[in-house]
Design an enzyme around this catalytic site. Structure first.
Site, PDB file in Angstrom:
ATOM      1  N   ASP A 142       0.846  -1.205   0.000  1.00 31.56           N
ATOM      2  CA  ASP A 142       0.000   0.000   0.000  1.00 31.56           C
ATOM      3  C   ASP A 142       0.874   1.246   0.000  1.00 31.56           C
ATOM      4  O   ASP A 142       2.015   1.219   0.468  1.00 31.56           O
ATOM      5  CB  ASP A 142      -0.852   0.054   1.280  1.00 31.56           C
ATOM      6  CG  ASP A 142      -1.955  -0.993   1.297  1.00 31.56           C
ATOM      7  OD1 ASP A 142      -2.136  -1.700   0.298  1.00 31.56           O
ATOM      8  OD2 ASP A 142      -2.619  -1.085   2.350  1.00 31.56           O
TER       9      ASP A 142
ATOM     10  N   ARG B  55      -0.517  -0.638  -8.790  1.00 28.89           N
ATOM     11  CA  ARG B  55      -1.953  -0.425  -8.552  1.00 28.89           C
ATOM     12  C   ARG B  55      -2.162   1.087  -8.464  1.00 28.89           C
ATOM     13  O   ARG B  55      -1.692   1.725  -7.527  1.00 28.89           O
ATOM     14  CB  ARG B  55      -2.358  -1.094  -7.238  1.00 28.89           C
ATOM     15  CG  ARG B  55      -3.824  -0.853  -6.879  1.00 28.89           C
ATOM     16  CD  ARG B  55      -4.184  -1.591  -5.601  1.00 28.89           C
ATOM     17  NE  ARG B  55      -3.693  -0.923  -4.429  1.00 28.89           N
ATOM     18  CZ  ARG B  55      -3.375  -1.543  -3.287  1.00 28.89           C
ATOM     19  NH1 ARG B  55      -3.457  -2.837  -3.173  1.00 28.89           N
ATOM     20  NH2 ARG B  55      -2.947  -0.849  -2.251  1.00 28.89           N
TER      21      ARG B  55
HETATM   22  C1  LIG Z   1      -8.197  -1.637  -4.360  1.00 27.90           C
HETATM   23  C2  LIG Z   1      -7.910  -0.284  -3.772  1.00 27.90           C
HETATM   24  C3  LIG Z   1      -6.732  -0.079  -3.086  1.00 27.90           C
HETATM   25  C4  LIG Z   1      -6.443   1.176  -2.564  1.00 27.90           C
HETATM   26  N1  LIG Z   1      -5.239   1.387  -1.946  1.00 27.90           N
HETATM   27  C5  LIG Z   1      -4.895   2.636  -1.577  1.00 27.90           C
HETATM   28  C6  LIG Z   1      -3.588   2.915  -1.076  1.00 27.90           C
HETATM   29  O1  LIG Z   1      -2.731   2.031  -0.936  1.00 27.90           O
HETATM   30  N2  LIG Z   1      -3.297   4.209  -0.768  1.00 27.90           N
HETATM   31  C7  LIG Z   1      -4.202   5.236  -0.918  1.00 27.90           C
HETATM   32  O2  LIG Z   1      -3.867   6.399  -0.654  1.00 27.90           O
HETATM   33  N3  LIG Z   1      -5.469   4.975  -1.330  1.00 27.90           N
HETATM   34  C8  LIG Z   1      -5.825   3.719  -1.672  1.00 27.90           C
HETATM   35  N4  LIG Z   1      -7.100   3.479  -2.130  1.00 27.90           N
HETATM   36  C9  LIG Z   1      -8.149   4.527  -2.013  1.00 27.90           C
HETATM   37  C10 LIG Z   1      -8.129   5.509  -3.184  1.00 27.90           C
HETATM   38  O3  LIG Z   1      -6.997   6.343  -3.104  1.00 27.90           O
HETATM   39  C11 LIG Z   1      -9.392   6.386  -3.196  1.00 27.90           C
HETATM   40  O4  LIG Z   1      -9.433   7.140  -2.015  1.00 27.90           O
HETATM   41  C12 LIG Z   1     -10.687   5.619  -3.334  1.00 27.90           C
HETATM   42  O5  LIG Z   1     -10.565   4.549  -4.216  1.00 27.90           O
HETATM   43  C13 LIG Z   1     -11.825   6.556  -3.815  1.00 27.90           C
HETATM   44  O6  LIG Z   1     -11.528   7.060  -5.080  1.00 27.90           O
HETATM   45  P1  LIG Z   1     -12.225   6.542  -6.445  1.00 27.90           P
HETATM   46  O7  LIG Z   1     -11.125   6.281  -7.399  1.00 27.90           O
HETATM   47  O8  LIG Z   1     -13.108   5.400  -6.172  1.00 27.90           O
HETATM   48  O9  LIG Z   1     -12.950   7.780  -7.022  1.00 27.90           O
HETATM   49  P2  LIG Z   1     -14.025   8.815  -6.434  1.00 27.90           P
HETATM   50  O10 LIG Z   1     -14.051   9.930  -7.401  1.00 27.90           O
HETATM   51  O11 LIG Z   1     -13.717   9.124  -5.006  1.00 27.90           O
HETATM   52  O12 LIG Z   1     -15.361   8.004  -6.491  1.00 27.90           O
HETATM   53  C14 LIG Z   1     -15.994   7.688  -7.711  1.00 27.90           C
HETATM   54  C15 LIG Z   1     -17.348   7.079  -7.401  1.00 27.90           C
HETATM   55  O13 LIG Z   1     -17.157   5.832  -6.743  1.00 27.90           O
HETATM   56  C16 LIG Z   1     -18.100   5.667  -5.709  1.00 27.90           C
HETATM   57  N5  LIG Z   1     -17.381   5.649  -4.413  1.00 27.90           N
HETATM   58  C17 LIG Z   1     -16.093   5.994  -4.185  1.00 27.90           C
HETATM   59  N6  LIG Z   1     -15.775   5.842  -2.894  1.00 27.90           N
HETATM   60  C18 LIG Z   1     -16.916   5.421  -2.300  1.00 27.90           C
HETATM   61  C19 LIG Z   1     -17.235   5.101  -0.970  1.00 27.90           C
HETATM   62  N7  LIG Z   1     -16.349   5.194   0.010  1.00 27.90           N
HETATM   63  N8  LIG Z   1     -18.492   4.676  -0.723  1.00 27.90           N
HETATM   64  C20 LIG Z   1     -19.405   4.563  -1.690  1.00 27.90           C
HETATM   65  N9  LIG Z   1     -19.161   4.869  -2.975  1.00 27.90           N
HETATM   66  C21 LIG Z   1     -17.932   5.283  -3.267  1.00 27.90           C
HETATM   67  C22 LIG Z   1     -19.040   6.835  -5.791  1.00 27.90           C
HETATM   68  O14 LIG Z   1     -20.096   6.514  -6.648  1.00 27.90           O
HETATM   69  C23 LIG Z   1     -18.194   7.902  -6.409  1.00 27.90           C
HETATM   70  O15 LIG Z   1     -18.941   8.886  -7.071  1.00 27.90           O
HETATM   71  C24 LIG Z   1      -7.397   2.230  -2.674  1.00 27.90           C
HETATM   72  C25 LIG Z   1      -8.583   2.017  -3.376  1.00 27.90           C
HETATM   73  C26 LIG Z   1      -8.847   0.794  -3.936  1.00 27.90           C
HETATM   74  C27 LIG Z   1     -10.115   0.599  -4.684  1.00 27.90           C
END
Ligand SMILES: Cc1cc2nc3c(=O)[nH]c(=O)nc-3n(C[C@H](O)[C@H](O)[C@H](O)COP(=O)(O)OP(=O)(O)OC[C@H]3O[C@@H](n4cnc5c(N)ncnc54)[C@H](O)[C@@H]3O)c2cc1C
Length: 310
Positions: free
Chosen positions: A132, A182
């Site tokens: 991560d 990732r």
């Molecule tokens: C597999 C995975 C591993 C990750 N590892 C890390 C890491 O190591 N370090 C790090 O900093 N971050 C990590 N993240 C978190 C990432 O940085 C984002 O904060 C998170 O994925 C939300 O961003 P988004 O790309 O989904 O887009 P967004 O623009 O935030 O969301 C797009 C759409 O997705 C849906 N959505 C998003 N989040 C939510 C929620 N919490 N509940 C309900 N619906 C939601 C909504 O419909 C939203 O409109 C990880 C995420 C994933 C999926």
């Protein structure tokens, strides 16, 4: 950054709030939407339903910041055990670890030894270890850790955050090494001097970086490109880009969080993409849960509704 998001991210660091929240039944109920339970068994228990949809798992245990090496050793032992249980159960699951939970802050050498040991065991079991990415102050150390472990074991990938300005360069440095990457947007509170404050800029940068990870030279180098997002616009753009490049859908791999965009997870798997769901478990879920709320402040409504049901 929106006010609500700032407040939630600030709250994620509050010990007082954590103590309050973890005692409240209504909060625990709301959390269950994103987390099947606190134990490894709870996480593994999600596998059969996912497998029916052609979706694999990535497991990660939520843990408090480690303050002594004994705790870091226990986290490493936990993941070694998890790798054995995954194998024994014939489960399609990888693991994802946070370097600070393995001692990065207190003894980087010990952390390196732990990640090496996990990568070695995972290689023997034909599994994979994801690293991560945490707050920006850890990026250099995390990339260095990844590079050193990958010198011996290829089955290791690292998360990169599109919101950081530096990530474009980090991608260029990682591509020729054929590492697993990732790509995520980024979940922490970072200053505007080093990270895009506006969501539209982060989204734009994400797509640019995604295209870079899908490019022919990345594929030739053996890069495992994984897109960690729930953003349907981006998910579709990446799928389109893959087919425009004349590549099969399985070349674009998507990882989403348990409980978020379930329909989209199934749709991607049906379309032939490789899909995994990251399942978190553990008793230290509060800061992680607050980051999930910050990603989508509308989720606060779920908590509020649970409050009135309790
Ligand atoms: C597999 C995975 C591993 C990750 N590892 C890390 C890491 O190591 N370090 C790090 O900093 N971050 C990590 N993240 C978190 C990432 O940085 C984002 O904060 C998170 O994925 C939300 O961003 P988004 O790309 O989904 O887009 P967004 O623009 O935030 O969301 C797009 C759409 O997705 C849906 N959505 C998003 N989040 C939510 C929620 N919490 N509940 C309900 N619906 C939601 C909504 O419909 C939203 O409109 C990880 C995420 C994933 C999926």
């Amino acid at each position: 950054m929106g006010l609500m998001r700032s407040l939630l991210l600030a709250g994620s660091e509050s010990r007082w709030l954590r103590a309050q929240a973890t005692r409240r039944v209504f909060v625990r109920r709301a959390v269950s939407r994103f987390m099947p339970g606190e134990t490894l068994e709870d996480a593994l228990g999600t596998a059969p339903a996912m497998e029916r949809d052609g979706i694999g798992l990535v497991l990660t245990r939520l843990g408090e910041s480690v303050t002594d090496l004994g705790e870091a050793d226990a986290v490493a032992a936990h993941y070694l055990d998890a790798l054995e249980r995954i194998r024994a159960g014939g489960i399609n699951a990888e693991i994802s670890v946070k370097p600070t939970k393995l001692g990065l802050d207190i003894d980087p050498q010990r952390c390196l030894a732990h990640v090496r040991a996990l990568a070695a065991r995972a290689a023997a079991l034909r599994n994979f270890v994801w690293i991560d990415m945490e707050q920006s102050r850890y990026v250099d150390a995390t990339l260095d850790l990844t590079r050193r472990v990958r010198a011996e074991h290829a089955n290791v990938g690292v998360c990169l955050q599109a919101y950081l300005f530096r990530t474009a360069q980090d991608v260029e440095r990682l591509l020729p090494t054929g590492a697993g990457v990732r790509l995520v947007k980024g979940a922490y509170r970072e200053p505007a001097e080093i990270a895009f404050p506006r969501k539209s800029d982060v989204d734009g940068r994400y797509l640019t970086l995604a295209r870079r990870l899908l490019a022919d030279d990345a594929r030739r180098a053996g890069v495992r490109a994984v897109f960690g997002t729930h953003d349907t616009r981006l998910l579709r753009a990446i799928a389109d880009e893959t087919s425009a490049l004349g590549r099969p859908p399985r070349d674009a791999e998507f990882h989403l969080l348990y409980g978020i965009q379930r329909g989209e997870q199934q749709r991607l798997a049906r379309a032939g993409h490789r899909v995994r769901v990251l399942v978190s478990y553990g008793s230290y879920w509060f800061p992680w849960y607050m980051r999930r709320l910050a990603e989508r402040p509308a989720n606060v409504l779920f908590v509020a509704r649970s409050l009135f049901r309790s």
